[in-house]
Write a protein that holds these residues in place. Structure first.
Motif, PDB file in Angstrom:
ATOM      1  N   ASN A 563     -13.098 -10.804   1.884  1.00  0.00           N
ATOM      2  CA  ASN A 563     -11.722 -10.497   1.812  1.00  0.00           C
ATOM      3  C   ASN A 563     -10.902 -11.712   1.189  1.00  0.00           C
ATOM      4  O   ASN A 563     -11.112 -12.802   1.602  1.00  0.00           O
ATOM      5  N   GLY A 564     -10.083 -11.434   0.086  1.00  0.00           N
ATOM      6  CA  GLY A 564      -8.973 -12.274  -0.163  1.00  0.00           C
ATOM      7  C   GLY A 564      -9.540 -12.820  -1.737  1.00  0.00           C
ATOM      8  O   GLY A 564      -8.819 -13.390  -2.061  1.00  0.00           O
ATOM      9  N   THR A 565     -10.875 -12.661  -1.892  1.00  0.00           N
ATOM     10  CA  THR A 565     -11.319 -13.188  -2.991  1.00  0.00           C
ATOM     11  C   THR A 565     -10.690 -12.321  -4.259  1.00  0.00           C
ATOM     12  O   THR A 565     -10.096 -11.321  -4.041  1.00  0.00           O
ATOM     13  N   GLN A 566     -10.454 -12.974  -5.278  1.00  0.00           N
ATOM     14  CA  GLN A 566     -10.043 -12.537  -6.403  1.00  0.00           C
ATOM     15  C   GLN A 566     -11.116 -12.422  -7.529  1.00  0.00           C
ATOM     16  O   GLN A 566     -11.410 -13.464  -7.815  1.00  0.00           O
ATOM     17  N   VAL A 567     -11.111 -11.071  -8.229  1.00  0.00           N
ATOM     18  CA  VAL A 567     -12.169 -11.069  -9.209  1.00  0.00           C
ATOM     19  C   VAL A 567     -11.248 -11.322 -10.338  1.00  0.00           C
ATOM     20  O   VAL A 567     -10.315 -10.678 -10.919  1.00  0.00           O
ATOM     21  N   VAL A 568     -11.498 -12.311 -10.875  1.00  0.00           N
ATOM     22  CA  VAL A 568     -10.719 -12.882 -12.234  1.00  0.00           C
ATOM     23  C   VAL A 568     -11.137 -12.432 -13.503  1.00  0.00           C
ATOM     24  O   VAL A 568     -10.420 -11.943 -14.325  1.00  0.00           O
ATOM     25  N   ALA A 569     -12.471 -12.059 -13.685  1.00  0.00           N
ATOM     26  CA  ALA A 569     -13.205 -11.785 -15.027  1.00  0.00           C
ATOM     27  C   ALA A 569     -14.309 -10.910 -14.564  1.00  0.00           C
ATOM     28  O   ALA A 569     -15.197 -11.277 -13.746  1.00  0.00           O
ATOM     29  N   VAL A 570     -14.772 -10.123 -15.700  1.00  0.00           N
ATOM     30  CA  VAL A 570     -15.947  -9.226 -15.514  1.00  0.00           C
ATOM     31  C   VAL A 570     -16.808  -9.372 -16.897  1.00  0.00           C
ATOM     32  O   VAL A 570     -16.099  -9.139 -18.013  1.00  0.00           O
ATOM     33  N   GLY A 571     -18.028 -10.204 -16.702  1.00  0.00           N
ATOM     34  CA  GLY A 571     -18.573 -10.267 -18.042  1.00  0.00           C
ATOM     35  C   GLY A 571     -17.771 -11.126 -18.890  1.00  0.00           C
ATOM     36  O   GLY A 571     -17.973 -10.690 -20.028  1.00  0.00           O
ATOM     37  N   GLY A 572     -17.344 -11.986 -18.771  1.00  0.00           N
ATOM     38  CA  GLY A 572     -16.242 -12.875 -19.543  1.00  0.00           C
ATOM     39  C   GLY A 572     -15.041 -12.303 -19.954  1.00  0.00           C
ATOM     40  O   GLY A 572     -14.290 -12.900 -20.755  1.00  0.00           O
ATOM     41  N   GLU A 594     -21.633  -9.518 -13.821  1.00  0.00           N
ATOM     42  CA  GLU A 594     -21.178 -10.939 -14.119  1.00  0.00           C
ATOM     43  C   GLU A 594     -19.617 -11.095 -13.526  1.00  0.00           C
ATOM     44  O   GLU A 594     -18.941 -10.300 -14.216  1.00  0.00           O
ATOM     45  N   LEU A 595     -19.328 -11.644 -12.434  1.00  0.00           N
ATOM     46  CA  LEU A 595     -17.919 -11.811 -11.965  1.00  0.00           C
ATOM     47  C   LEU A 595     -17.590 -13.134 -12.054  1.00  0.00           C
ATOM     48  O   LEU A 595     -18.397 -14.141 -11.447  1.00  0.00           O
ATOM     49  N   LEU A 596     -16.283 -13.647 -12.336  1.00  0.00           N
ATOM     50  CA  LEU A 596     -15.756 -14.811 -11.860  1.00  0.00           C
ATOM     51  C   LEU A 596     -15.112 -14.566 -10.925  1.00  0.00           C
ATOM     52  O   LEU A 596     -13.962 -13.844 -11.091  1.00  0.00           O
ATOM     53  N   LEU A 597     -15.006 -15.189  -9.985  1.00  0.00           N
ATOM     54  CA  LEU A 597     -14.280 -15.095  -8.437  1.00  0.00           C
ATOM     55  C   LEU A 597     -13.455 -16.348  -8.219  1.00  0.00           C
ATOM     56  O   LEU A 597     -13.772 -17.603  -8.474  1.00  0.00           O
ATOM     57  N   LYS A 598     -12.609 -16.108  -7.717  1.00  0.00           N
ATOM     58  CA  LYS A 598     -11.503 -17.246  -7.177  1.00  0.00           C
ATOM     59  C   LYS A 598     -11.022 -17.079  -5.667  1.00  0.00           C
ATOM     60  O   LYS A 598     -10.787 -15.952  -5.671  1.00  0.00           O
ATOM     61  N   ARG A 599     -11.537 -17.937  -5.017  1.00  0.00           N
ATOM     62  CA  ARG A 599     -10.989 -18.068  -3.600  1.00  0.00           C
ATOM     63  C   ARG A 599     -10.317 -19.174  -3.138  1.00  0.00           C
ATOM     64  O   ARG A 599     -10.828 -20.327  -3.130  1.00  0.00           O
ATOM     65  N   GLY A 600      -9.033 -19.211  -2.920  1.00  0.00           N
ATOM     66  CA  GLY A 600      -8.238 -20.292  -2.970  1.00  0.00           C
ATOM     67  C   GLY A 600      -8.122 -21.071  -4.065  1.00  0.00           C
ATOM     68  O   GLY A 600      -7.766 -20.713  -5.219  1.00  0.00           O
ATOM     69  N   ASP A 601      -8.569 -22.458  -3.842  1.00  0.00           N
ATOM     70  CA  ASP A 601      -8.703 -23.300  -5.218  1.00  0.00           C
ATOM     71  C   ASP A 601      -9.875 -23.304  -5.764  1.00  0.00           C
ATOM     72  O   ASP A 601     -10.304 -24.267  -6.632  1.00  0.00           O
ATOM     73  N   ARG A 602     -10.908 -22.553  -5.409  1.00  0.00           N
ATOM     74  CA  ARG A 602     -12.151 -22.613  -5.889  1.00  0.00           C
ATOM     75  C   ARG A 602     -12.539 -21.543  -6.772  1.00  0.00           C
ATOM     76  O   ARG A 602     -12.307 -20.439  -6.577  1.00  0.00           O
ATOM     77  N   TYR A 603     -13.257 -21.860  -7.894  1.00  0.00           N
ATOM     78  CA  TYR A 603     -13.689 -20.567  -8.963  1.00  0.00           C
ATOM     79  C   TYR A 603     -15.402 -20.614  -8.734  1.00  0.00           C
ATOM     80  O   TYR A 603     -16.026 -21.821  -8.537  1.00  0.00           O
ATOM     81  N   ARG A 604     -15.954 -19.544  -9.029  1.00  0.00           N
ATOM     82  CA  ARG A 604     -17.372 -19.462  -9.077  1.00  0.00           C
ATOM     83  C   ARG A 604     -17.939 -18.258  -9.731  1.00  0.00           C
ATOM     84  O   ARG A 604     -17.150 -17.000  -9.691  1.00  0.00           O
ATOM     85  N   THR A 605     -18.727 -18.325 -10.411  1.00  0.00           N
ATOM     86  CA  THR A 605     -19.457 -17.235 -11.179  1.00  0.00           C
ATOM     87  C   THR A 605     -20.637 -16.628 -10.551  1.00  0.00           C
ATOM     88  O   THR A 605     -21.565 -17.461 -10.151  1.00  0.00           O
ATOM     89  N   ILE A 606     -20.676 -15.430 -10.479  1.00  0.00           N
ATOM     90  CA  ILE A 606     -22.063 -14.754  -9.695  1.00  0.00           C
ATOM     91  C   ILE A 606     -22.449 -13.723 -10.466  1.00  0.00           C
ATOM     92  O   ILE A 606     -21.574 -13.040 -11.444  1.00  0.00           O
ATOM     93  N   ARG A 607     -23.601 -13.257 -10.342  1.00  0.00           N
ATOM     94  CA  ARG A 607     -24.396 -12.006 -10.965  1.00  0.00           C
ATOM     95  C   ARG A 607     -24.825 -11.208  -9.944  1.00  0.00           C
ATOM     96  O   ARG A 607     -25.859 -11.813  -9.020  1.00  0.00           O
ATOM     97  N   ILE A 608     -24.324  -9.825 -10.018  1.00  0.00           N
ATOM     98  CA  ILE A 608     -24.910  -9.013  -8.899  1.00  0.00           C
ATOM     99  C   ILE A 608     -25.756  -8.061  -9.565  1.00  0.00           C
ATOM    100  O   ILE A 608     -25.507  -7.443 -10.675  1.00  0.00           O
ATOM    101  N   ASP A 609     -27.108  -7.830  -9.105  1.00  0.00           N
ATOM    102  CA  ASP A 609     -28.161  -7.076  -9.627  1.00  0.00           C
ATOM    103  C   ASP A 609     -27.888  -5.633  -8.927  1.00  0.00           C
ATOM    104  O   ASP A 609     -28.875  -5.189  -8.155  1.00  0.00           O
ATOM    105  N   TYR A 610     -26.977  -4.992  -9.349  1.00  0.00           N
ATOM    106  CA  TYR A 610     -26.806  -3.664  -8.862  1.00  0.00           C
ATOM    107  C   TYR A 610     -26.872  -2.581 -10.059  1.00  0.00           C
ATOM    108  O   TYR A 610     -26.279  -2.830 -10.913  1.00  0.00           O
TER     109      TYR A 610
END
Length: 651
Positions: A563-572, A594-610
């Motif tokens: 909760n509170g995470t922001q999805v900034v981008a989807v597949g770029g 592929e999602l670019l996520l922002k939580r607080g002041d941290r960014y990370r990119t993840i890939r969900i195999d769904y």
């Protein structure tokens, strides 16, 4: 050997030190509040006056005069704590401020009870015939402070929040006469009897404190009233005059609700009934039951944009049904003699769950909601419980204690924690009970027969008739003999049961999944301005891509999204609802999301195999032929309908 001696020496030293430590004993809890007895309050009738004219500051100024029996030297006054309909200790004691008492013209000292913090002890001078309490109830001015109950155009007054009552008596044995000051030009509506006064100064006849608490008031500058028949009135308040623009066909649907309810339940347990309804975006939302009235709010455009707001229109059917289910027939341990005794919610599936069921049924039968909308809501409920992790450890019976544990408190993982699921899963229980009765009697009987037997006795009685689980079982058995005890125990009292789809399937439908939302889910997402991907990725996103909730053990959960995470981008690409939906559909072919996520002041990119695609729940009819199936029959109107006009044949 040396080491052993050292260890023994240290142990001895530790024991000696422990023996020397201070070890206090518990101070016994002080019990100074008298237990309620079923005897009249001996002082006489309380005068309760509320000045609600300060709408700019949101203040209710209260003056309460409490008469005293001769030679009374001490009185304990209670602020209502355990509130009916909330099933919880939600009395907003922190909103009571500037409390003062006086008698014989002198200011009195008071002390809050150190254990029961909703109780105030007041020492009285000799010869005092009454004590006057003055205080202010500070209504929240914004949502962060609580539910907003006063705006410049409207207010919702709940008497229990504006009053104290003498301890030691059943609240039905305390008499009170209320009065009210409103802003100039406002109108008011309440179920209280004996209204006197015109304009801004109003009063009502003496009544019991129990009835007063059960008779809230709506007031405002924009007001219309309609007679719905059978002693029921619709009282509509709005933020502006345009919100009152209900059409004849809208009111006809509410009149049909009254007719359908009386056909279902078989008797009235009120002498008159007032639907209090606010069409507002400013007053805080509410749906709360009372015996002769209900508090309801819908969006400000509830009537001007009738079609857009269909998904909310089971609210009034739900609250109206409570006059029978919950107010007249009430679980024995949810009835209490005062607002101090704790309420026990183990039978809320038979109170709120049954009422949730009847709210949906009567919404469909009356036409306040279309059959398609109600089927969509049932699909949404069924979809939720077909995948909810919390069902494996927590029973529906146990969720009945949720209000007392933390009334509607947000939870970080609600799908695992569970919440007030006795409402909607309870409704599925009653749906299955209906279908069992229909099948077992060859269609001769239904849940309507149970309703008339359980609710339809003693016409005109608007007291309370309490029940236990055994009474539910006995009434069901009188309608259709069956092992209802085991059925209830399995479905409601035991965790880790199969998805509660029996009533849907026996009713000629099944739960399926589609890549488009059903009409109910679509409307709810539009109203909430969010995107529910609970049954695909396992999360809900607001319009900016911020995560509002995550489903336990879903792809999103397993990817570490919280909760509170922001999805900034989807597949770029910058986040949008369409972008993420398209990505989910494309991932069916492989490659992941592929999602670019922002939580607080941290960014990370993840890939969900769904690869499951978009999924929303639907109900699909499985019954053969065109004849109505069990669920169709349940939702069909019971009142006689006018025959459709046929066009004259062309000559």
């Amino acid at each position: 050997m040396k080491g052993k001696l050292i260890a023994l020496a240290l142990a001895a030293a530790s024991t000696a030190a422990l023996a020397a430590n201070s070890m206090p004993q518990a101070v016994p809890l002080s019990q100074q509040v008298p237990t309620a007895r079923d005897i009249p309050y001996p002082g006489g009738t309380i005068l309760l006056d509320v000045d609600a004219s300060d709408t700019a500051r949101g203040l209710f100024r209260v003056t309460e005069t409490i008469p005293l029996a001769p030679n009374t030297r001490r009185i304990t006054l209670l602020y209502p704590q355990w509130l009916p309909g909330n099933h919880a200790p939600t009395g907003p004691i922190t909103q009571l401020v500037d409390l003062q008492f006086e008698a014989n013209g002198q200011k009195l000292q008071w002390k809050r009870d150190p254990v029961e913090l909703w109780a105030f002890h007041v020492e009285l001078p000799a010869g005092a015939s009454s004590v006057t309490a003055r205080f202010i109830h500070t209504a929240p001015l914004q949502d962060s402070e609580g539910r907003v109950t006063m705006t410049p155009d409207m207010l919702n007054l709940q008497w229990e929040k504006m009053s104290l009552y003498p301890a030691g008596h059943y609240v039905r044995q305390i008499r009170v006469r209320p009065s009210l000051l409103l802003p100039r030009g406002w109108s008011a509506a309440t179920a209280l009897d004996g209204r006197e006064g015109q304009g801004e100064r109003l009063s009502w006849a003496e009544t019991s404190y129990e009835t007063l608490v059960d008779s809230p008031l709506f007031a405002g500058r924009h007001f219309r009233k309609w007679d719905l028949g059978q002693g029921v009135a619709l009282n509509l308040f709005a933020d502006g005059a345009e919100g009152l623009a209900a059409k004849d066909e809208h009111i006809a649907a509410y009149r049909a609700l009254v007719d359908e309810a009386l056909l279902a339940f078989g008797a009235k347990h009120f002498d008159h009934y007032d639907v209090l309804l606010g069409a507002t975006d400013k007053l805080g939302g509410i749906g709360l039951e009372h015996h002769r009235s209900s508090e309801n709010t819908l969006d400000s455009d509830a009537f001007t944009e009738w079609d857009k707001n269909e998904s909310d229109r089971d609210l009034v059917p739900h609250e109206f049904s409570h006059s029978w289910s919950g107010k007249y027939r009430r679980p024995a341990r949810l009835w209490t003699p005062d607002y101090r005794q704790p309420m026990q919610g183990d039978l809320l599936w038979a109170y709120e769950g049954q009422d949730e069921f009847w709210g949906l049924v009567l919404a469909a039968r009356s036409g306040l909601q279309s059959k398609d909308m109600v089927l969509g809501q049932l699909a949404s409920i069924a979809g939720k419980y077909s995948e909810q992790a919390g069902r494996r450890w927590r029973s529906i019976e146990d969720t009945g204690f949720d209000p007392a544990l933390g009334y509607r408190k947000p939870k970080p993982w609600p799908s695992l924690a569970r919440g007030t699921d006795y409402y909607s899963e309870g409704a599925l229980f009653w749906l299955e009970a209906d279908q069992l009765i229909r099948q077992g009697t060859g269609g001769r009987k239904s849940i309507d027969d149970f309703a008339r037997a359980f609710f339809g006795m003693n016409p005109g009685d608007w007291g309370q008739l309490t029940f236990e689980q055994a009474d539910v079982e006995a009434t069901l058995n009188a309608v259709y003999p069956h092992d209802w005890k085991s059925f209830i125990d399995t479905r409601l009292n035991q965790p880790d049961q199969p998805a509660p789809l029996g009533g849907i399937e026996a009713g000629g439908y099944r739960l399926i999944w589609k890549d488009q939302p059903n009409s109910y889910d679509k409307a709810r997402m539009a109203a909430g301005k969010n995107l529910s991907l609970v049954h695909s990725l396992g999360l809900v996103l607001d319009k900016d891509g911020k995560v509002g909730s995550v489903q336990w053990d879903s792809p999103a959960f397993n990817a570490g999204i919280v909760n509170g995470t922001q999805v900034v981008a989807v597949g770029g690409l910058t986040y949008s609802a369409d972008t993420i939906k398209q990505a989910i559909q494309l991932a069916r072919q492989g490659g992941g999301i592929e999602l670019l996520l922002k939580r607080g002041d941290r960014y990370r990119t993840i890939r969900i195999d769904y690869r499951g695609g978009l999924r929303w729940p639907w109900l699909e009819r499985t019954a053969a032929g065109k004849a109505p199936a069990g669920l169709d029959l349940l939702l069909a109107p019971k009142r006689p309908l006018p025959k459709a006009k046929t066009k004259a044949k062309a000559k």
